[in-house]
Motif scaffolding. Structure first.
Motif, PDB file in Angstrom:
ATOM      1  N   LEU A 142       0.791  -1.325   0.007  1.00  0.00           N
ATOM      2  CA  LEU A 142      -0.126   0.045   0.012  1.00  0.00           C
ATOM      3  C   LEU A 142       0.658   1.343  -0.083  1.00  0.00           C
ATOM      4  CD1 LEU A 142      -2.901  -1.085   2.512  1.00  0.00           C
ATOM      5  CD2 LEU A 142      -3.153  -0.132   0.219  1.00  0.00           C
ATOM      6  N   ARG A 143       1.877   1.107   0.830  1.00  0.00           N
ATOM      7  CA  ARG A 143       2.731   2.243   1.071  1.00  0.00           C
ATOM      8  C   ARG A 143       3.555   2.757  -0.168  1.00  0.00           C
ATOM      9  NH1 ARG A 143       7.053   3.879   5.918  1.00  0.00           N
ATOM     10  NH2 ARG A 143       5.062   3.687   6.995  1.00  0.00           N
ATOM     11  N   LEU A 144       3.763   1.561  -1.075  1.00  0.00           N
ATOM     12  CA  LEU A 144       5.060   1.840  -2.106  1.00  0.00           C
ATOM     13  C   LEU A 144       4.167   1.867  -3.547  1.00  0.00           C
ATOM     14  CD1 LEU A 144       7.971  -0.298  -1.183  1.00  0.00           C
ATOM     15  CD2 LEU A 144       7.639   2.143  -0.710  1.00  0.00           C
ATOM     16  N   GLY A 145       2.668   1.500  -3.328  1.00  0.00           N
ATOM     17  CA  GLY A 145       2.000   1.444  -4.502  1.00  0.00           C
ATOM     18  C   GLY A 145       2.238   0.224  -5.449  1.00  0.00           C
ATOM     19  N   ILE A 146       2.576  -0.870  -4.878  1.00  0.00           N
ATOM     20  CA  ILE A 146       2.975  -2.066  -5.672  1.00  0.00           C
ATOM     21  C   ILE A 146       2.302  -3.289  -5.025  1.00  0.00           C
ATOM     22  CG2 ILE A 146       5.174  -1.381  -6.310  1.00  0.00           C
ATOM     23  CD1 ILE A 146       6.687  -2.823  -3.994  1.00  0.00           C
ATOM     24  N   SER A 147       2.330  -4.524  -5.626  1.00  0.00           N
ATOM     25  CA  SER A 147       1.457  -5.566  -5.425  1.00  0.00           C
ATOM     26  C   SER A 147       2.009  -6.175  -4.114  1.00  0.00           C
ATOM     27  CB  SER A 147       1.295  -6.468  -6.695  1.00  0.00           C
ATOM     28  OG  SER A 147       2.289  -7.217  -6.774  1.00  0.00           O
ATOM     29  N   ASP A 148       1.218  -7.004  -3.362  1.00  0.00           N
ATOM     30  CA  ASP A 148       1.842  -7.917  -2.216  1.00  0.00           C
ATOM     31  C   ASP A 148       2.811  -8.902  -3.046  1.00  0.00           C
ATOM     32  OD1 ASP A 148      -0.568  -6.583  -1.203  1.00  0.00           O
ATOM     33  OD2 ASP A 148      -0.972  -8.412  -0.332  1.00  0.00           O
ATOM     34  N   LYS A 149       2.351  -9.392  -4.267  1.00  0.00           N
ATOM     35  CA  LYS A 149       3.379 -10.347  -4.677  1.00  0.00           C
ATOM     36  C   LYS A 149       4.686  -9.726  -4.814  1.00  0.00           C
ATOM     37  CE  LYS A 149       2.922 -13.822  -8.348  1.00  0.00           C
ATOM     38  NZ  LYS A 149       2.164 -14.119  -9.574  1.00  0.00           N
TER      39      LYS A 149
END
Length: 196
Positions: free
Chosen positions: A156-163
């Motif tokens: 969420l913080r970095l705007g990327i996926s959990d994967k």
């Protein structure tokens, strides 16, 4: 001395009373130190039940061995807890998804290596390896280990996926592990204790 409440007594005074089998002194030692010892153990294991078991062992042992002199009570409790954690890792009783990529690595090293390590030097070496990671990998690693964020929170913080976070963490641990392969299983303990 006994006119004083136990909570006002020094560690040395409590250790002297403990030696004579004073249960109230033991209760005071427990009250004084259980939180800090539990916190120390939990930081390394990241497992509530295992941490509680180690805590129980540490304090049971101090009661059983109450006749021995404890010149530095807090130091003794800290070292005792640390040894019990290392023994858990050595016996492969402790598994964690958080460190699964390093578990096999620990088993490949002798316990003799473990005993020769200087924790501060190793922590510094690991810190150097973290600083040498590619920028995004380093950012993900530090958010996980130093700020104790979950993969979801990092994503969420970095705007990327959990994967992507999971992949970056795996690569980071692999890279650090490879570069520190001579350091032995203590690497696991240090990496674990960096969390939070």
């Amino acid at each position: 001395m006994m006119d004083q409440p136990y909570s006002t007594l020094s560690d040395t005074a409590l250790a002297d009373l403990l030696k004579s089998g004073d249960q109230s002194a033991f209760a005071q030692i427990y009250d004084r130190y259980w939180r800090v010892i539990y916190g120390h153990v939990y930081k390394m294991l990241q497992d509530e039940e295992e941490a509680k078991d180690v805590l129980q062992e540490v304090f049971s042992e101090i009661w059983v061995k109450r006749e021995q002199p404890y010149t530095n009570l807090s130091g003794y409790l800290y070292v005792s807890a640390r040894h019990k954690v290392l023994n858990l890792i050595r016996k492969n009783k402790y598994q964690s998804a958080y460190l699964s990529s390093l578990a096999g690595f620990a088993a490949d090293h002798s316990t003799a290596t473990l005993e020769r390590l200087d924790e501060k030097d190793l922590a510094a070496a690991i810190e150097r390896e973290i600083q040498a990671l590619p920028p995004r990998m380093k950012e993900v690693f530090e958010l996980s280990r130093k700020e104790n964020l979950s993969y979801k929170e990092i994503a969420l913080r970095l705007g990327i996926s959990d994967k992507t976070v999971k992949k970056q963490m795996y690569k980071s641990l692999q890279q650090i592990r490879l570069n520190l392969k001579d350091a032995g299983a203590m690497t696991i303990v240090i990496l674990a204790s960096m969390r939070g």
